[in-house]
Design an enzyme around this catalytic site. Structure first.
Site, PDB file in Angstrom:
ATOM      1  N   GLN A   1       0.166  -2.601  -5.388  1.00  0.00           N
ATOM      2  CA  GLN A   1       0.564  -1.666  -6.443  1.00  0.00           C
ATOM      3  C   GLN A   1      -0.103  -2.036  -7.767  1.00  0.00           C
ATOM      4  O   GLN A   1      -0.597  -1.169  -8.483  1.00  0.00           O
ATOM      5  CB  GLN A   1       2.086  -1.669  -6.588  1.00  0.00           C
TER       6      GLN A   1
ATOM      7  N   ASP B   1       6.425  -5.274   3.877  1.00  0.00           N
ATOM      8  CA  ASP B   1       7.589  -4.386   3.974  1.00  0.00           C
ATOM      9  C   ASP B   1       8.347  -4.545   5.287  1.00  0.00           C
ATOM     10  O   ASP B   1       9.400  -3.940   5.479  1.00  0.00           O
ATOM     11  CB  ASP B   1       7.136  -2.930   3.836  1.00  0.00           C
TER      12      ASP B   1
ATOM     13  N   ARG C   1      15.369  -8.815  -0.893  1.00  0.00           N
ATOM     14  CA  ARG C   1      15.456  -8.689   0.563  1.00  0.00           C
ATOM     15  C   ARG C   1      15.745 -10.013   1.272  1.00  0.00           C
ATOM     16  O   ARG C   1      16.161 -10.012   2.428  1.00  0.00           O
ATOM     17  CB  ARG C   1      14.175  -8.044   1.119  1.00  0.00           C
TER      18      ARG C   1
HETATM   19  C1  S3P Z   1       2.788  -0.510  -1.674  1.00  0.00           C
HETATM   20  C2  S3P Z   1       2.576  -1.842  -1.889  1.00  0.00           C
HETATM   21  C3  S3P Z   1       3.563  -2.880  -1.599  1.00  0.00           C
HETATM   22  C4  S3P Z   1       4.685  -2.366  -0.713  1.00  0.00           C
HETATM   23  C5  S3P Z   1       5.174  -1.007  -1.126  1.00  0.00           C
HETATM   24  C6  S3P Z   1       4.043   0.009  -1.092  1.00  0.00           C
HETATM   25  C7  S3P Z   1       1.723   0.456  -2.017  1.00  0.00           C
HETATM   26  O1  S3P Z   1       4.131  -3.339  -2.808  1.00  0.00           O
HETATM   27  O2  S3P Z   1       5.760  -3.277  -0.718  1.00  0.00           O
HETATM   28  O3  S3P Z   1       6.196  -0.549  -0.248  1.00  0.00           O
HETATM   29  O4  S3P Z   1       1.796   1.622  -1.574  1.00  0.00           O
HETATM   30  O5  S3P Z   1       0.796   0.063  -2.722  1.00  0.00           O
HETATM   31  P1  S3P Z   1       3.444  -4.524  -3.660  1.00  0.00           P
HETATM   32  O6  S3P Z   1       2.114  -4.065  -3.995  1.00  0.00           O
HETATM   33  O7  S3P Z   1       4.315  -4.684  -4.871  1.00  0.00           O
HETATM   34  O8  S3P Z   1       3.489  -5.713  -2.770  1.00  0.00           O
END
Ligand code: S3P
Length: 759
Positions: free
Chosen positions: A478, A624, A655
Site C-alpha cells: 500500500q 492477509d 490480528r
Molecule cells: C494490499 C496490501 C496489503 C494487504 C491489503 C491489501 C494492497 O497491505 O494487507 O489487504 O492491495 O496493496 P500492506 O501493504 O499494508 O501490507
C-alpha cells in the site's frame, strides 16, 4: 432520577415518552397536560399517569422536568403558561424544560419572546423517531430505542440540565448527540422536510391533471413508494414548513438547480453525463447506510450480523471465488485516470472495492455498473478528476485510503478522506510522511497520525510534487503503491525500495495501461508526466479469499475442493508455499494468464498437516492469510511458530491478539509474541498413516470479529474441526472482501446460519 416529569401533549411522541418514563422507573411522579381530555382520562385510569389535566396550572406544581410534545406552532403558547407557573413559584427556575419538535431555531426564538432571558434549564431536543400511526393509542415505550436524539445545547443552558436530559434519553435506549440549532434545521430541511414537501407536491401535480383518474389508476410502485409520506398529517407539515421556512426555501432552491441540470442533460441527450449522475445517485443510495455509519444518524443495530455454525467435517466441490480485492481497487483507480474507456470483468463487488468506486464517482468519473462483476469506466485522464463535494468515505478499506492519498496529494484541489471507526484508527503516517517528503501538504487529523486526512491541493501549494527516493521500513504494497501513484504527477523520478517483495499489482497494471515502470530487484521507479491508456481488465479470483477454502479442505476429512482460476501472482502465493511446507496436499492445474496476471485452478485435499517455523521471507507474501493459517496450524501435528509479522498488529484489527483470543476461547494453547504467535497444534497422526482429520480440535464458543472480515471467516473455517457450535459476532464485515462467503461455504458442505438481526 426525577421527582415529577410533566409531559405536555399526549400524541404518539409524548405518550411514548411517558410510557418509557413509567416502564423504566425514571420519575417518582408522572403528570401530563393535553386538551384532548379522553386521552388524559384513559392514561390516568391505566395508571400511566399520576395526574393529568387540560390545564397546565392544575398539574405542574413541583415538576423538575417538563417536556413539550405539541405541534411546533403551539409551543409559544405553552411557554407563556410555563412562564406564568414559574412566576407563581409552582416550578423552580432551574426546572429542565425541553421539547421534541422537529425544528429548533424557531423554538429558541419563541422562548426568547416569552422569557426574555432564556431559562437556565431550557434544552431544545429532537428525537428522530416516529411511526406510521399517530396518537395516544399508538404509543410504544421502545419507540426511541436505538434512535437518535439531537440535543441543542445553548450557551445559556446549565450543564447539569444538559447532562440530566442526555442521561434520561440514554436510559430510554436512545443515542444522544449534540448539534447547533441552525445546523439541525438545515440538515432536517434536506433529509426530512424537503422529501415530504416533494411527495405532497407530486401527488398534487398528478391529482390536478384532467385525466387524474387514469393517472392514479396506472400509477405504479414508483409513485406509491415515492409518495408514501404524503399521507402524513397536513397540519403538522404546514406548521413545519413555516417553522423552518428559511432552511426549507434554501433546500428547495438547491433542489431546483439540480432539477434544471437534469432537465438540460435530457434535452442535450448528454448520455455520459446523465449516466454518471444516475450511477452516482444509485451507488450513493445503495451505500447510504455505510456512508452514514460515520455520522450519528445511523441505526447501527440494523447493520450487525452474526453466524451460528454447526460443526461439519467434510467439504467438496468445484467453486469460483470472487474477484481479487487489490486488483479491483486498482482497476477503478487507473481506469478513471486513463484516457478512453476501460472495461472490467470479475470486479469484486465487496464493500472495500465499492468504496473506491464511489470515491471516483464522487470525483466526477462516470462508471457504469457493477453488474455481475462488469464495469465500464469512462476515464477522465490524468488531470480530469474533480473535487468531491463531500469528504471521500473509504469505509473499512485501508487500500482505498492509502492509495488514494497518493493520487489526491497530486491533484490541484483539496480533499478530505475518512473511514469507519476501525479504519480511522489505523496508521496513516506511513503514507503521509513520505508524501510530505515529495512536497505534499497532508494532515492527519485523528489522534496519533490517523484519518480523517486533509490533503491540500497543488493549486494552493503552488507547485507540483517532486520525485523522491524512499526506502520503505516495512514491506507494504500500500505504501509502495501510494508513492508510485503520486509519482505519476511528480516532477522527476520517484523510486521506492522495499525491504522484501510485496504484492506488485500496481506495477503490473501501470505497465498494462502503457505507463513505463522500472523494476530493478526491490527498487521500483516511475517518472512523472506520462499518461495511461484505458483497456480491458479481467480480475482473477482472489487468492486471499481462496485461502479460507484451501484450509477448509486441508483440515477436514474425506475432502477435495477445486477453486477455479485463482490469481497466483508470485507476490501473493505465500499461503500456498506455507501450506505446502505444512504438508498440505495442493496442486495447480490449467495455468494461464488473465490480463497480465497468472491464474490457475487450485485443488486441495484432506491433509496430514504438521507444524512448522514459518520462513520470514514468506510473511509479506501471505500477509492477509495468517488468520486462517493459524486455524490450519491449530489442526496440525506439533508446534507452529510465526515471527517477523508485526504488521499483523495494524491490519483491520490486531490480528495476532484477536486470533489468539479466539483460538484460546476455542481451547487452543497459543502464546502471543511481539511479532508473531506460537501455536501448539492439536493434530494427531493416525496409526495407519492415513489422514486422520475426523477428531475435533476446537471446542465450541462465542467469537467476536473485532470488525475484521478475515477474523470472522477464519473462525468459520474452524467449525470443520469443532466439537460444538461456534457463534461469530460481527460478521457483517465479511462483505468488505467476500460477499456470498456463507452461501459458498454452505454449498461445499458447511452449515452456517446467518443471523442479520432483522425481526
Ligand atoms: C494490499 C496490501 C496489503 C494487504 C491489503 C491489501 C494492497 O497491505 O494487507 O489487504 O492491495 O496493496 P500492506 O501493504 O499494508 O501490507
Amino acid at each position: 432520577m426525577f421527582k415529577q416529569v410533566c409531559v405536555i401533549g399526549l400524541g404518539l411522541i409524548g405518550a411514548s415518552f411517558a410510557q418509557a418514563i413509567k416502564d423504566n422507573g425514571l420519575s417518582e411522579r408522572l403528570v401530563a397536560v393535553d386538551r384532548h381530555t379522553p386521552s388524559i382520562t384513559e392514561a390516568v385510569e391505566h395508571g400511566l399517569l399520576d395526574a393529568g389535566s387540560a390545564c397546565l396550572q392544575d398539574v405542574i406544581d413541583g415538576s423538575d422536568l417538563i417536556i413539550i410534545a405539541v405541534p411546533v406552532q403551539a409551543v409559544q403558547a405553552v411557554f407563556i403558561d410555563i412562564k406564568q407557573a414559574m412566576d407563581q413559584g409552582q416550578i423552580d427556575a432551574d426546572c429542565i424544560l425541553t421539547d421534541v419538535c422537529s425544528t429548533k431555531v424557531n423554538i429558541i426564538e419563541a422562548a426568547k419572546a416569552v422569557f426574555g432571558a432564556l431559562p437556565l434549564g431550557l434544552v431544545p431536543a429532537h428525537p428522530i423517531a416516529g411511526a406510521e400511526n399517530s396518537g395516544y393509542h399508538a404509543r410504544r415505550a421502545n419507540l426511541f430505542v436505538n434512535h437518535s436524539v439531537i440535543v441543542c445545547e445553548l450557551p445559556s443552558t446549565s450543564s447539569t440540565a444538559v447532562a440530566k436530559l442526555r442521561l434520561l434519553w440514554e436510559s430510554m435506549g436512545a443515542n444522544v448527540m449534540s448539534m447547533a440549532a441552525d445546523h439541525h434545521d438545515r440538515i432536517l430541511a434536506h433529509t426530512s422536510h424537503l422529501p415530504h414537501l416533494l411527495a405532497f407536491n407530486l401527488v398534487e401535480q398528478l391529482a390536478s391533471h384532467d385525466d387524474n383518474l387514469d393517472m392514479f389508476r396506472y400509477a405504479a410502485g414508483g409513485f406509491r413508494d415515492f409518495t408514501r409520506i404524503a399521507a402524513s398529517d397536513p397540519k403538522m407539515w404546514h406548521d413545519i414548513f413555516f417553522a423552518n421556512q428559511r432552511a426549507i426555501v434554501s433546500a428547495l432552491d438547491e433542489y431546483g438547480a439540480y432539477l434544471q441540470t437534469m432537465r438540460q442533460l435530457i434535452i442535450d441527450q448528454d448520455s455520459t453525463a446523465l449516466m454518471g449522475l444516475l450511477g452516482r445517485a444509485q451507488a450513493a443510495r445503495r451505500h447510504f447506510g455505510h456512508m452514514l455509519a460515520s455520522t450519528p444518524y445511523t441505526d447501527t443495530s440494523a447493520m450487525s450480523a452474526s453466524y451460528n455454525i454447526t460443526p461439519s467435517n467434510t467439504v467438496s466441490g468445484t467453486i469460483a471465488i470472487p474477484g481479487d480485492k487489490s486488483i479491483s481497487h486498482r482497476s477503478i483507480m487507473l481506469g478513471s485516470l486513463a484516457t478512453g474507456v476501460t472495461h472490467v470483468t470479475g470486479f469484486l463487488e465487496g464493500e472495500d472495492a465499492l468504496a473506491t468506486l464511489q470515491a471516483f464517482r464522487d470525483m466526477g468519473v462516470t462508471i457504469e455498473g457493477p453488474d455481475n462483476g462488469n464495469l465500464t469506466i469512462h476515464g477522465v485522464g490524468m488531470n480530469g478528476l474533480k473535487p468531491s463535494k463531500t469528504p471521500l468515505y473509504m469505509g473499512n478499506s485501508g487500500t482505498s485510503m492509502r492509495l488514494l492519498s497518493g493520487i489526491l496529494a497530486a491533484q490541484s484541489f483539496d480533499s478530505v478522506l475518512t473511514g469507519d471507526t476501525s479504519l480511522n484508527k489505523r496508521p496513516m503516517e506511513r503514507v503521509a510522511a513520505p508524501l510530505r517528503s515529495m512536497g505534499a501538504v497532508i494532515q492527519s487529523t485523528g489522534h496519533s497520525g490517523t484519518a480523517p486526512l486533509s490533503i491540500t491541493g497543488r493549486d494552493t501549494v503552488g507547485k507540483p510534487l517532486q520525485g523522491t527516493e524512499y526506502d520503505m521500513p516495512v514491506a507494504s504494497a500500500q505504501v509502495k503503491s501510494c508513492l508510485l501513484l503520486a509519482g505519476l504527477w511528480a516532477e522527476g523520478t520517484t523510486t521506492v525500495t522495499q525491504p522484501e517483495v510485496s504484492r506488485d499489482h500496481t506495477e503490473r497494471m501501470l505497465s498494462a495501461f502503457g505507463y513505463p515502470v522500472t523494476v530493478e530487484g526491490n527498487r521500483i521507479s516511475v517518472t512523472g508526466g506520462g499518461s495511461l491508456q484505458g483497456g480491458d481488465i479481467a480480475v482473477p479470483a482472489d487468492i486471499s479469499s481462496a485461502a479460507f477454502f484451501m484450509v477448509a479442505a486441508a483440515i477436514s476429512q474425506n475432502s477435495e475442493l477445486t477453486l477455479t482460476q485463482v490469481g497466483i501472482n508470485p507476490t501473493r502465493t505465500g499461503v500456498i508455499d506455507i501450506l505446502k511446507l505444512m504438508n498440505a496436499d495442493i496442486s495447480l492445474s490449467n495455468e494461464t494468464h488473465v490480463g497480465g496476471e497468472p491464474v490457475a485452478d487450485i485443488t486441495i485435499r484432506s491433509s496430514k498437516l504438521v507444524g512448522i517455523e514459518i520462513p520470514e521471507h514468506l510473511v509479506p507474501l501471505a500477509i492477509d492469510e495468517f488468520p486462517v493459517l493459524f486455524v490450519a496450524a491449530s489442526c496440525a501435528k506439533g508446534r507452529t511458530v510465526l515471527t517477523g509479522a508485526k504488521e499483523l498488529r495494524v491490519k483491520e484489527s490486531d490480528r495476532i491478539a484477536v486470533m489468539a483470543e479466539g483460538l484460546q476461547t476455542l481451547g487452543i494453547d497459543c502464546t502471543v509474541t511481539d511479532d508473531g504467535l506460537i501455536i501448539e497444534g492439536k493434530g494427531v497422526a493416525s496409526e495407519s498413516g492415513d489422514v486422520n482429520n475426523s477428531q475435533p480440535v476446537f471446542g465450541g464458543g462465542h467469537i467476536v470479529s473485532h470488525h475484521d472480515h478475515r477474523i470472522a471467516m477464519s473462525f468459520s473455517i474452524a467449525s470443520l474441526r469443532a466439537s460444538e457450535q461456534i457463534t461469530i459476532e460481527g460478521t457483517e464485515t465479511v462483505n468488505t472482501s467476500f460477499p456470498g462467503f456463507a452461501e459458498l461455504a454452505n454449498q461445499i458442505g458447511m452449515s452456517i446460519d446467518v443471523d442479520t438481526g432483522a425481526e
